[in-house]
Design a protein around this motif. Structure first.
Motif, mmCIF file in Angstrom:
data_model
loop_
_atom_site.group_PDB
_atom_site.id
_atom_site.type_symbol
_atom_site.label_atom_id
_atom_site.label_comp_id
_atom_site.label_asym_id
_atom_site.label_seq_id
_atom_site.Cartn_x
_atom_site.Cartn_y
_atom_site.Cartn_z
ATOM 1 N N LEU A 1 0.828 -1.206 0.000
ATOM 2 C CA LEU A 1 0.000 0.000 0.000
ATOM 3 C C LEU A 1 0.863 1.257 0.000
ATOM 4 C CD1 LEU A 1 -2.744 -1.041 2.597
ATOM 5 C CD2 LEU A 1 -2.887 -1.139 0.097
ATOM 6 N N THR A 2 1.891 1.264 0.840
ATOM 7 C CA THR A 2 2.765 2.438 0.921
ATOM 8 C C THR A 2 3.528 2.636 -0.377
ATOM 9 O OG1 THR A 2 3.017 2.047 3.299
ATOM 10 C CG2 THR A 2 4.584 3.539 2.264
ATOM 11 N N TRP A 3 4.025 1.547 -0.945
ATOM 12 C CA TRP A 3 4.759 1.652 -2.207
ATOM 13 C C TRP A 3 3.881 2.203 -3.320
ATOM 14 C CZ3 TRP A 3 7.367 -3.845 -1.951
ATOM 15 C CH2 TRP A 3 8.483 -3.774 -1.097
ATOM 16 N N LEU A 4 2.630 1.769 -3.388
ATOM 17 C CA LEU A 4 1.756 2.279 -4.442
ATOM 18 C C LEU A 4 1.550 3.784 -4.296
ATOM 19 C CD1 LEU A 4 -0.049 1.670 -6.898
ATOM 20 C CD2 LEU A 4 -1.961 1.424 -5.288
ATOM 21 N N LEU A 5 1.328 4.233 -3.077
ATOM 22 C CA LEU A 5 1.118 5.666 -2.859
ATOM 23 C C LEU A 5 2.358 6.471 -3.234
ATOM 24 C CD1 LEU A 5 -0.845 5.595 0.520
ATOM 25 C CD2 LEU A 5 -1.750 6.172 -1.738
ATOM 26 N N THR A 6 3.530 5.993 -2.848
ATOM 27 C CA THR A 6 4.746 6.741 -3.181
ATOM 28 C C THR A 6 5.052 6.652 -4.669
ATOM 29 O OG1 THR A 6 6.196 4.858 -2.650
ATOM 30 C CG2 THR A 6 5.698 6.417 -0.876
ATOM 31 N N ALA A 7 4.740 5.525 -5.300
ATOM 32 C CA ALA A 7 4.943 5.405 -6.744
ATOM 33 C C ALA A 7 4.051 6.378 -7.501
ATOM 34 C CB ALA A 7 4.663 3.975 -7.202
ATOM 35 N N ALA A 8 2.868 6.661 -6.939
ATOM 36 C CA ALA A 8 1.941 7.595 -7.568
ATOM 37 C C ALA A 8 2.306 9.048 -7.299
ATOM 38 C CB ALA A 8 0.520 7.322 -7.078
ATOM 39 N N GLY A 9 3.252 9.290 -6.391
ATOM 40 C CA GLY A 9 3.714 10.647 -6.167
ATOM 41 C C GLY A 9 3.410 11.232 -4.812
ATOM 42 N N LEU A 10 2.710 10.494 -3.942
ATOM 43 C CA LEU A 10 2.436 11.021 -2.611
ATOM 44 C C LEU A 10 3.730 11.020 -1.797
ATOM 45 C CD1 LEU A 10 -0.085 11.971 -0.997
ATOM 46 C CD2 LEU A 10 -0.112 9.721 0.062
ATOM 47 N N PRO A 11 4.020 12.088 -1.065
ATOM 48 C CA PRO A 11 5.231 12.098 -0.234
ATOM 49 C C PRO A 11 5.263 10.902 0.714
ATOM 50 C CG PRO A 11 4.291 14.292 -0.357
ATOM 51 C CD PRO A 11 3.298 13.375 -1.011
ATOM 52 N N THR A 12 6.444 10.375 0.920
ATOM 53 C CA THR A 12 6.593 9.135 1.672
ATOM 54 C C THR A 12 6.022 9.238 3.079
ATOM 55 O OG1 THR A 12 8.593 8.622 0.414
ATOM 56 C CG2 THR A 12 8.252 7.413 2.469
ATOM 57 N N ASP A 13 6.313 10.327 3.783
ATOM 58 C CA ASP A 13 5.837 10.426 5.161
ATOM 59 C C ASP A 13 4.320 10.436 5.221
ATOM 60 O OD1 ASP A 13 5.642 12.920 3.995
ATOM 61 O OD2 ASP A 13 6.309 14.038 5.762
ATOM 62 N N ARG A 14 3.692 11.063 4.226
ATOM 63 C CA ARG A 14 2.231 11.106 4.201
ATOM 64 C C ARG A 14 1.652 9.737 3.867
ATOM 65 N NH1 ARG A 14 -1.899 12.769 6.782
ATOM 66 N NH2 ARG A 14 -3.729 13.256 5.515
ATOM 67 N N GLY A 15 2.264 9.045 2.913
ATOM 68 C CA GLY A 15 1.791 7.714 2.568
ATOM 69 C C GLY A 15 1.888 6.753 3.737
ATOM 70 N N VAL A 16 3.011 6.795 4.444
ATOM 71 C CA VAL A 16 3.198 5.935 5.611
ATOM 72 C C VAL A 16 2.143 6.236 6.672
ATOM 73 C CG1 VAL A 16 4.741 5.439 7.550
ATOM 74 C CG2 VAL A 16 5.653 5.565 5.224
ATOM 75 N N ALA A 17 1.898 7.518 6.914
ATOM 76 C CA ALA A 17 0.928 7.901 7.943
ATOM 77 C C ALA A 17 -0.474 7.415 7.592
ATOM 78 C CB ALA A 17 0.936 9.418 8.126
ATOM 79 N N LEU A 18 -0.870 7.560 6.337
ATOM 80 C CA LEU A 18 -2.204 7.125 5.924
ATOM 81 C C LEU A 18 -2.361 5.616 6.078
ATOM 82 C CD1 LEU A 18 -2.848 9.237 2.685
ATOM 83 C CD2 LEU A 18 -3.943 9.517 4.921
ATOM 84 N N VAL A 19 -1.365 4.868 5.619
ATOM 85 C CA VAL A 19 -1.457 3.408 5.675
ATOM 86 C C VAL A 19 -1.434 2.922 7.120
ATOM 87 C CG1 VAL A 19 -0.273 1.257 5.085
ATOM 88 C CG2 VAL A 19 -0.499 3.081 3.376
ATOM 89 N N ASP A 20 -0.537 3.462 7.932
ATOM 90 C CA ASP A 20 -0.465 3.032 9.329
ATOM 91 C C ASP A 20 -1.765 3.334 10.065
ATOM 92 O OD1 ASP A 20 2.063 2.075 8.969
ATOM 93 O OD2 ASP A 20 3.083 3.760 9.946
ATOM 94 N N GLN A 21 -2.348 4.472 9.771
ATOM 95 C CA GLN A 21 -3.592 4.842 10.448
ATOM 96 C C GLN A 21 -4.729 3.901 10.076
ATOM 97 O OE1 GLN A 21 -4.882 8.837 9.619
ATOM 98 N NE2 GLN A 21 -6.657 8.716 10.972
ATOM 99 N N VAL A 22 -4.847 3.576 8.798
ATOM 100 C CA VAL A 22 -5.982 2.762 8.375
ATOM 101 C C VAL A 22 -5.808 1.296 8.772
ATOM 102 C CG1 VAL A 22 -5.240 2.035 6.067
ATOM 103 C CG2 VAL A 22 -7.644 2.585 6.466
ATOM 104 N N LEU A 23 -4.556 0.827 8.896
ATOM 105 C CA LEU A 23 -4.326 -0.567 9.280
ATOM 106 C C LEU A 23 -4.285 -0.771 10.793
ATOM 107 C CD1 LEU A 23 -1.596 -1.830 6.758
ATOM 108 C CD2 LEU A 23 -4.036 -2.370 6.772
#
Length: 260
Positions: free
Chosen positions: A174-196
């Motif tokens: 999930l995090t890799w897909l978000l960062t591959a799409a251009g979302l900043p890494t820290d934001r992608g990590v935060a979103l995934v960690d929160q939802v999981l």
């Protein structure tokens, strides 16, 4: 390794046929094999001490082997010992004879790389579809992200051989897909960690209902809480780079809100 660029096979050359020779050249001396464990009730203090020492030596060797692989191949090789299929563990019992140990390391590294290549093939299909959906409108974008997340959650759970370990592959995908799409890494990590987070301590595979729930929650966080509109000020979608979906991936995000 939360950023897809760090592990993307397209950025990091690798020849599987040469892996065994490279590992034999790089590997530090393999420690002695751990003593064969006896039933727990028969272990005396000396046996426990020997077992702990074997664990320590194996762990130190594992770390040194990892450093050597990263130095040769790059940071992507760090994951050789925690790939989706359990070919290697930290436990000292896996360290047997020197040749057998190095053969197992090579197999684990190749397996990890093959998994990354499978992920890359998925992303090559998913990312253009997500970009097209973003152009089609917010409802299409929401549906596309939800479908992509559900696919990755299902794949991550299937790749994990043990029900206790689905979280790692799923979180990474999930995090890799978000960062591959251009979302900043820290934001992608935060979103995934929160939802999981609600599923973190559940030692069982995600059910179909769980997959649908997680995928929907994360998609709404990415696109915006209102399914009829893209995220506006103060919503999760503010962290998308201002080039999305044109010219992605980009790590330039001038539309981000200032941090408090």
């Amino acid at each position: 390794m939360d950023e897809w660029a760090e592990v993307d096979p397209a950025r990091h050359p690798f020849d599987a046929a040469e892996a065994a020779d490279v590992i034999r050249r790089l590997a530090p001396p393999v420690p002695p094999a751990a003593p064969v464990p006896r039933p727990r009730q028969h272990l005396d203090e000396a046996a426990w001490a020997a077992s702990r020492e074997a664990d320590r030596l194996a762990s130190d060797w594992n770390a040194a082997m990892t450093d050597a692989l990263m130095g040769h191949y790059g940071r992507w090789a760090y994951g050789w010992h925690w790939g989706p299929r359990s070919l290697w563990h930290y436990f000292s019992q896996i360290v047997t004879s020197g040749p057998e140990t190095l053969t197992r390391v090579a197999a684990a590294l190749v397996d990890w790389r093959q998994w990354l290549e499978e992920v890359a093939e998925r992303f090559d299909r998913l990312l253009p579809a997500l970009a097209d959906a973003a152009l089609a409108g917010p409802d299409a974008a929401l549906a596309a992200w939800e479908a992509a997340f559900a696919e990755l959650l299902t794949a991550g759970s299937a790749w994990a051989e043990d029900a206790d370990y689905w979280y790692g592959p799923c979180r990474r995908l999930l995090t890799w897909l978000l960062t591959a799409a251009g979302l900043p890494t820290d934001r992608g990590v935060a979103l995934v960690d929160q939802v999981l987070a609600p599923w973190l301590t559940r030692w069982a595979y995600l059910s179909a209902a769980d997959v649908a729930d997680v995928a929907e929650r994360l998609a709404r966080d990415v696109v915006g809480r209102d399914p009829g509109a893209l995220a506006g000020p103060g919503q999760s979608g503010d962290d998308w780079p201002d080039t999305w979906p044109h010219g992605w991936p980009s790590f330039r995000a001038t539309n981000r809100l200032p941090r408090p």
